[in-house]
Write a protein that holds these residues in place. Structure first.
Motif, PDB file in Angstrom:
ATOM      1  N   ASN A 125      -5.958  17.348  36.713  1.00  0.00           N
ATOM      2  CA  ASN A 125      -5.092  16.295  36.206  1.00  0.00           C
ATOM      3  C   ASN A 125      -5.040  15.172  37.240  1.00  0.00           C
ATOM      4  O   ASN A 125      -4.372  15.290  38.271  1.00  0.00           O
ATOM      5  CB  ASN A 125      -3.688  16.837  35.936  1.00  0.00           C
ATOM      6  CG  ASN A 125      -2.817  15.844  35.175  1.00  0.00           C
ATOM      7  OD1 ASN A 125      -3.119  14.660  35.115  1.00  0.00           O
ATOM      8  ND2 ASN A 125      -1.745  16.339  34.593  1.00  0.00           N
ATOM      9  N   TRP A 173       1.118  20.426  32.856  1.00  0.00           N
ATOM     10  CA  TRP A 173       0.611  19.850  31.610  1.00  0.00           C
ATOM     11  C   TRP A 173      -0.603  20.580  31.046  1.00  0.00           C
ATOM     12  O   TRP A 173      -0.615  21.000  29.890  1.00  0.00           O
ATOM     13  CB  TRP A 173       0.294  18.378  31.838  1.00  0.00           C
ATOM     14  CG  TRP A 173      -0.049  17.638  30.578  1.00  0.00           C
ATOM     15  CD1 TRP A 173      -1.293  17.333  30.114  1.00  0.00           C
ATOM     16  CD2 TRP A 173       0.881  17.105  29.633  1.00  0.00           C
ATOM     17  NE1 TRP A 173      -1.206  16.622  28.933  1.00  0.00           N
ATOM     18  CE2 TRP A 173       0.122  16.472  28.617  1.00  0.00           C
ATOM     19  CE3 TRP A 173       2.273  17.082  29.533  1.00  0.00           C
ATOM     20  CZ2 TRP A 173       0.713  15.839  27.516  1.00  0.00           C
ATOM     21  CZ3 TRP A 173       2.854  16.458  28.449  1.00  0.00           C
ATOM     22  CH2 TRP A 173       2.082  15.849  27.455  1.00  0.00           C
ATOM     23  N   ASN A 174      -1.644  20.720  31.817  1.00  0.00           N
ATOM     24  CA  ASN A 174      -2.887  21.296  31.305  1.00  0.00           C
ATOM     25  C   ASN A 174      -2.825  22.804  31.097  1.00  0.00           C
ATOM     26  O   ASN A 174      -3.729  23.383  30.485  1.00  0.00           O
ATOM     27  CB  ASN A 174      -4.056  20.953  32.230  1.00  0.00           C
ATOM     28  CG  ASN A 174      -4.502  19.510  32.069  1.00  0.00           C
ATOM     29  OD1 ASN A 174      -4.286  18.890  31.032  1.00  0.00           O
ATOM     30  ND2 ASN A 174      -5.109  18.953  33.102  1.00  0.00           N
ATOM     31  N   TRP A 176      -0.324  24.264  29.470  1.00  0.00           N
ATOM     32  CA  TRP A 176       0.359  24.518  28.207  1.00  0.00           C
ATOM     33  C   TRP A 176      -0.502  24.063  27.040  1.00  0.00           C
ATOM     34  O   TRP A 176      -1.218  23.062  27.134  1.00  0.00           O
ATOM     35  CB  TRP A 176       1.697  23.782  28.182  1.00  0.00           C
ATOM     36  CG  TRP A 176       2.707  24.364  29.128  1.00  0.00           C
ATOM     37  CD1 TRP A 176       2.686  24.302  30.486  1.00  0.00           C
ATOM     38  CD2 TRP A 176       3.873  25.104  28.773  1.00  0.00           C
ATOM     39  NE1 TRP A 176       3.776  24.948  31.018  1.00  0.00           N
ATOM     40  CE2 TRP A 176       4.523  25.453  29.989  1.00  0.00           C
ATOM     41  CE3 TRP A 176       4.445  25.493  27.566  1.00  0.00           C
ATOM     42  CZ2 TRP A 176       5.713  26.184  30.015  1.00  0.00           C
ATOM     43  CZ3 TRP A 176       5.634  26.216  27.594  1.00  0.00           C
ATOM     44  CH2 TRP A 176       6.246  26.564  28.801  1.00  0.00           C
ATOM     45  N   PRO A 178      -1.565  22.174  23.643  1.00  0.00           N
ATOM     46  CA  PRO A 178      -1.172  20.830  23.200  1.00  0.00           C
ATOM     47  C   PRO A 178       0.047  20.803  22.287  1.00  0.00           C
ATOM     48  O   PRO A 178       0.842  19.855  22.341  1.00  0.00           O
ATOM     49  CB  PRO A 178      -2.422  20.325  22.475  1.00  0.00           C
ATOM     50  CG  PRO A 178      -3.549  21.062  23.123  1.00  0.00           C
ATOM     51  CD  PRO A 178      -2.997  22.426  23.444  1.00  0.00           C
ATOM     52  N   GLU A 180       2.651  22.398  22.534  1.00  0.00           N
ATOM     53  CA  GLU A 180       3.880  22.590  23.316  1.00  0.00           C
ATOM     54  C   GLU A 180       4.193  21.389  24.199  1.00  0.00           C
ATOM     55  O   GLU A 180       5.241  21.349  24.847  1.00  0.00           O
ATOM     56  CB  GLU A 180       3.742  23.837  24.202  1.00  0.00           C
ATOM     57  CG  GLU A 180       3.600  25.136  23.436  1.00  0.00           C
ATOM     58  CD  GLU A 180       4.910  25.577  22.792  1.00  0.00           C
ATOM     59  OE1 GLU A 180       5.984  25.186  23.291  1.00  0.00           O
ATOM     60  OE2 GLU A 180       4.861  26.307  21.787  1.00  0.00           O
ATOM     61  N   HIS A 181       3.295  20.411  24.253  1.00  0.00           N
ATOM     62  CA  HIS A 181       3.477  19.287  25.168  1.00  0.00           C
ATOM     63  C   HIS A 181       4.729  18.464  24.854  1.00  0.00           C
ATOM     64  O   HIS A 181       5.429  18.012  25.775  1.00  0.00           O
ATOM     65  CB  HIS A 181       2.241  18.387  25.133  1.00  0.00           C
ATOM     66  CG  HIS A 181       1.077  18.967  25.893  1.00  0.00           C
ATOM     67  ND1 HIS A 181      -0.179  18.413  25.873  1.00  0.00           N
ATOM     68  CD2 HIS A 181       0.990  20.048  26.704  1.00  0.00           C
ATOM     69  CE1 HIS A 181      -0.992  19.131  26.631  1.00  0.00           C
ATOM     70  NE2 HIS A 181      -0.308  20.132  27.144  1.00  0.00           N
ATOM     71  N   THR A 185       7.726  17.918  27.461  1.00  0.00           N
ATOM     72  CA  THR A 185       8.105  16.567  27.859  1.00  0.00           C
ATOM     73  C   THR A 185       9.581  16.304  27.591  1.00  0.00           C
ATOM     74  O   THR A 185      10.288  15.711  28.417  1.00  0.00           O
ATOM     75  CB  THR A 185       7.247  15.534  27.122  1.00  0.00           C
ATOM     76  OG1 THR A 185       5.869  15.777  27.393  1.00  0.00           O
ATOM     77  CG2 THR A 185       7.598  14.116  27.563  1.00  0.00           C
TER      78      THR A 185
END
Length: 310
Positions: A125, A173-174, A176, A178, A180-181, A185
């Motif tokens: 990231n 982030w990476n 989890w 997508p 669940e993003h 957040t």
């Protein structure tokens, strides 16, 4: 103030350690660990592989190193004000040589950036490294230029407090899926928002406490420009508005919490209301307000231990 000889290496070392504000660094590290292991790891389907062990240690180390470097550079630029506002903290040129201070800042700051770049590679990231560099720049720019500007200086410091949960968001982030993003957040973003609000109010209180020294140093903070009474009104309004927003939020989760958890989650609102109360009348208790807002931030992050998972 009596002078303290600068010949002792031990004096320089001890002074540098004090200027990093170890207590604040410990709170920042505890915040990272509490949000991660006290809250995120309780979520159903929480990834167990990323940001545990060495990665979590590295992420926390970056926060601590950059914050320590920021505290050192702030002390470097605040020599004159501190001699008036906080003589017990005015260690530069008394206990710590300036060249020692600036060199230590550069080493610690560089180490924080290097660890962040390594962490960026491991988490795949790029924003992890970008955010670390941005925070480093803001800390230096705040101390050198923005601290004496109304609103801007307060916002920068408050935003740096809010950056702690957002930093964890980038690290996670990476790991989890997508889908669940958005939830991730929303959860960490809420922590960031209230840290921003409480942090901003606390910086306004500090401005009111530091009027004498800031005015002597030619810094045009909000309190210097508008006086303590108008500053007091703005802080009371801000704390009451933040408390109202917080009460609306945690009351919506009341049916998901036990009585003990509900009581613990209400603490930030209680501290905010007590802050407003401490500033009532013609003789506001600025030191009390400063302490209460610090506990607002601590309680706000500590509640991750008992908040319901999303």
């Amino acid at each position: 103030m009596g002078s303290i000889p600068l010949s002792s290496r031990r004096s320089n070392l001890w002074g540098v350690v004090r200027l990093t504000r170890p207590g604040n660094l410990a709170i920042a590290a505890a915040t990272m660990c509490t949000l991660k292991w006290g809250w995120l790891d309780r979520w159903p389907g929480s990834p167990a592989s990323l940001s545990t062990g060495i990665l979590m240690i590295a992420g926390t180390a970056v926060v601590v190193l950059l914050m320590a470097a920021g505290n050192l550079i702030n002390a470097y630029f605040d020599v004159d004000e501190d001699r008036i506002n906080r003589p017990e903290r005015a260690l530069v040129d008394r206990v710590v040589k300036r060249r020692v201070l600036i060199l230590t800042h550069q080493v610690i700051n560089a180490l924080g950036i290097i660890v962040a770049i390594w962490l960026s590679i491991l988490t795949q990231n790029l924003l992890v490294a970008v955010m670390a560099v941005l925070i480093s720049f803001l800390l230096w720019r705040y101390s050198a230029r923005w601290k004496g500007r109304p609103i801007v200086g307060n916002f920068v410091v408050a935003a740096l407090l809010a950056a702690v949960p957002l930093w964890l968001l980038l690290i996670e982030w990476n790991a989890w899926p997508p889908n669940e993003h958005m939830k991730l957040t929303a959860g960490l973003g809420t922590f960031a928002f209230f840290a921003l609000a409480a942090g901003w109010m606390r910086e306004m209180v500090k401005d009111a406490l530091d009027i004498e020294g800031d005015r002597a140093a030619g810094k045009n903070t909000w309190a210097v420009l508008h006086g303590p009474e108008r500053t007091r009104r703005r802080i009371v309004q801000g704390t009451l508005a933040t408390a109202a927003a917080y009460i609306l939020l945690f009351s919506s989760l009341a049916n998901l919490m036990s009585g003990i958890a509900w009581a613990g989650t209400s603490l930030p609102a209680v501290f905010l209301l007590l802050t407003a109360w401490s500033l009532r009348g013609a003789k506001p208790r600025w030191n009390k307000a400063n302490e209460l807002l610090k506990w607002t931030l601590v309680a706000g992050f500590a509640q991750a231990l008992w908040l319901p998972v999303l």
